[in-house]
Enzyme design. Sequence first.
Site, PDB file in Angstrom:
ATOM      1  N   THR A  12       0.745  -1.351   0.024  1.00  8.47           N
ATOM      2  CA  THR A  12      -0.039  -0.032   0.054  1.00  8.47           C
ATOM      3  C   THR A  12       0.816   1.167  -0.114  1.00  8.47           C
ATOM      4  O   THR A  12       0.531   2.154  -0.630  1.00  8.47           O
ATOM      5  CB  THR A  12      -0.903  -0.023   1.392  1.00  8.47           C
ATOM      6  OG1 THR A  12      -1.951  -0.872   1.367  1.00  8.47           O
ATOM      7  CG2 THR A  12      -1.664   1.416   1.468  1.00  8.47           C
ATOM      8  N   SER A  54       1.549  -7.367  -1.276  1.00  7.10           N
ATOM      9  CA  SER A  54       2.202  -8.473  -0.658  1.00  7.10           C
ATOM     10  C   SER A  54       1.507  -9.699  -0.499  1.00  7.10           C
ATOM     11  O   SER A  54       1.834 -10.745  -0.350  1.00  7.10           O
ATOM     12  CB  SER A  54       2.699  -8.005   0.894  1.00  7.10           C
ATOM     13  OG  SER A  54       1.297  -8.030   1.733  1.00  7.10           O
ATOM     14  N   THR A  85       1.466  -4.548   4.108  1.00  8.17           N
ATOM     15  CA  THR A  85       1.454  -5.007   5.454  1.00  8.17           C
ATOM     16  C   THR A  85       0.857  -6.314   5.482  1.00  8.17           C
ATOM     17  O   THR A  85       0.757  -7.179   6.637  1.00  8.17           O
ATOM     18  CB  THR A  85       0.499  -4.026   6.066  1.00  8.17           C
ATOM     19  OG1 THR A  85      -0.810  -4.014   5.512  1.00  8.17           O
ATOM     20  CG2 THR A  85       1.031  -2.640   6.234  1.00  8.17           C
ATOM     21  N   ASP A  86       0.113  -7.063   4.468  1.00  9.30           N
ATOM     22  CA  ASP A  86      -0.756  -8.047   4.417  1.00  9.30           C
ATOM     23  C   ASP A  86       0.185  -9.390   4.861  1.00  9.30           C
ATOM     24  O   ASP A  86      -0.273 -10.285   5.787  1.00  9.30           O
ATOM     25  CB  ASP A  86      -1.601  -8.516   3.307  1.00  9.30           C
ATOM     26  CG  ASP A  86      -2.451  -7.465   3.087  1.00  9.30           C
ATOM     27  OD1 ASP A  86      -2.951  -6.769   4.260  1.00  9.30           O
ATOM     28  OD2 ASP A  86      -3.146  -7.198   1.894  1.00  9.30           O
TER      29      ASP A  86
HETATM   30  N1  ASP Z   1      -2.481  -5.314   0.267  1.00 10.35           N
HETATM   31  C1  ASP Z   1      -1.625  -4.535   0.605  1.00 10.35           C
HETATM   32  C2  ASP Z   1      -0.311  -5.194   0.770  1.00 10.35           C
HETATM   33  O1  ASP Z   1      -0.194  -6.093   1.583  1.00 10.35           O
HETATM   34  C3  ASP Z   1      -1.988  -4.013   2.167  1.00 10.35           C
HETATM   35  C4  ASP Z   1      -0.923  -2.997   2.669  1.00 10.35           C
HETATM   36  O2  ASP Z   1       0.243  -2.963   2.135  1.00 10.35           O
HETATM   37  O3  ASP Z   1      -1.403  -2.431   3.510  1.00 10.35           O
HETATM   38  O4  ASP Z   1       0.733  -5.208  -0.284  1.00 10.35           O
END
Ligand code: ASP
Length: 333
Positions: A12, A54, A85-86
């Site tokens: 993100t 991710s 973050t995932d």
């Molecule tokens: N879907 C995103 C990822 O993990 C979520 C994030 O980065 O907060 O790449």
Amino acid sequence: MRRILLLATGGTIASKESGQGLSPAITSEEILSYVPAVGELCRMEAVQLMNLDSTNVGPSHWLKIAAAIREHYEDYDGFVITHGTDTMAYTAAALSYLIQDSPKPIVITGSQKSICLDDTDARRNLFQSVLYAADRQSHDVSLVFDGRVILGTRARKERSKSFNAFSSVDYPEIAVIRDRKLIRYLAPRAYSYGAEPVFYDSLEDKVLLLTLIPGMGAEALGLLKDSYQAVILQSFGVGGLPGGGSGPLAQAMSEWLEAGKTIVMMTQVPYEGSDMSVYQVGQQVKEKFPLIEAYNMTLEAAAAKLMWVLGQTREPEQVRELFYRPVQCDLIR
Ligand code: ASP
């Protein structure tokens, strides 16, 4: 001035609206341009390793990140990885096994909102990650998010939307960052001058997770044996198996073990871990089968450690010995 390398992988933090939802598009150089204040902390350079959500990051990418750090290890004093973050907690755990005893800090971070938005947490997270990475007393793999510094083997994403998305599970945060001040809660590890990290370059990705629900039966466990090298069974409470040591699940387990596969038992309870010796439904199973118990490891660390261990050996005794050898406070019995 300290030299820090930014390794951008997507997430993100690097995302823009694609017309079909958010997708990583912002480059490593652009990411850096949003946080000019890092220039007061260190000399920073950036490389773009990949640009992925991710959700699509897995063992092959973990190896790629570790290989990039190995390639640049002598040229920099620390590393900051931007990441979605995932699956960030899985990557943090995997890097903790792939790069052990690192006197130089390897920090992973990201954000819940893109760095190009006004109300983002990205700039603060990146600045604080660089602050931590540029500190001479920082070592090893850690995750920095929302002012918390968490050991790479202890992090878990617990909130899908809030800025305080990550927690340190069953272990204290090692430090916090308030504005520009780093406050250490735990004394940093002491490394002697010239200490070198140990890098690893293989992982076994044929690892299955099976979370039990009441009444689930043993069919799935039986059917999946030939497709995987190891299974993590997430059972209930402090640990036990429905049917104890003689039910259908125990029968399926013995087939896995006879085929030379590895079984790790852990709890699906989020905190405090397992102790299979407490109840008969656990003790019987542990006495009957040479399985491995994950105690209070996080799922992320248990999965990554299993992949790392099986990347080194498949010999059951060596698998047990390596799995039970603590790395970065991942396993406290
Ligand atoms: N879907 C995103 C990822 O993990 C979520 C994030 O980065 O907060 O790449």
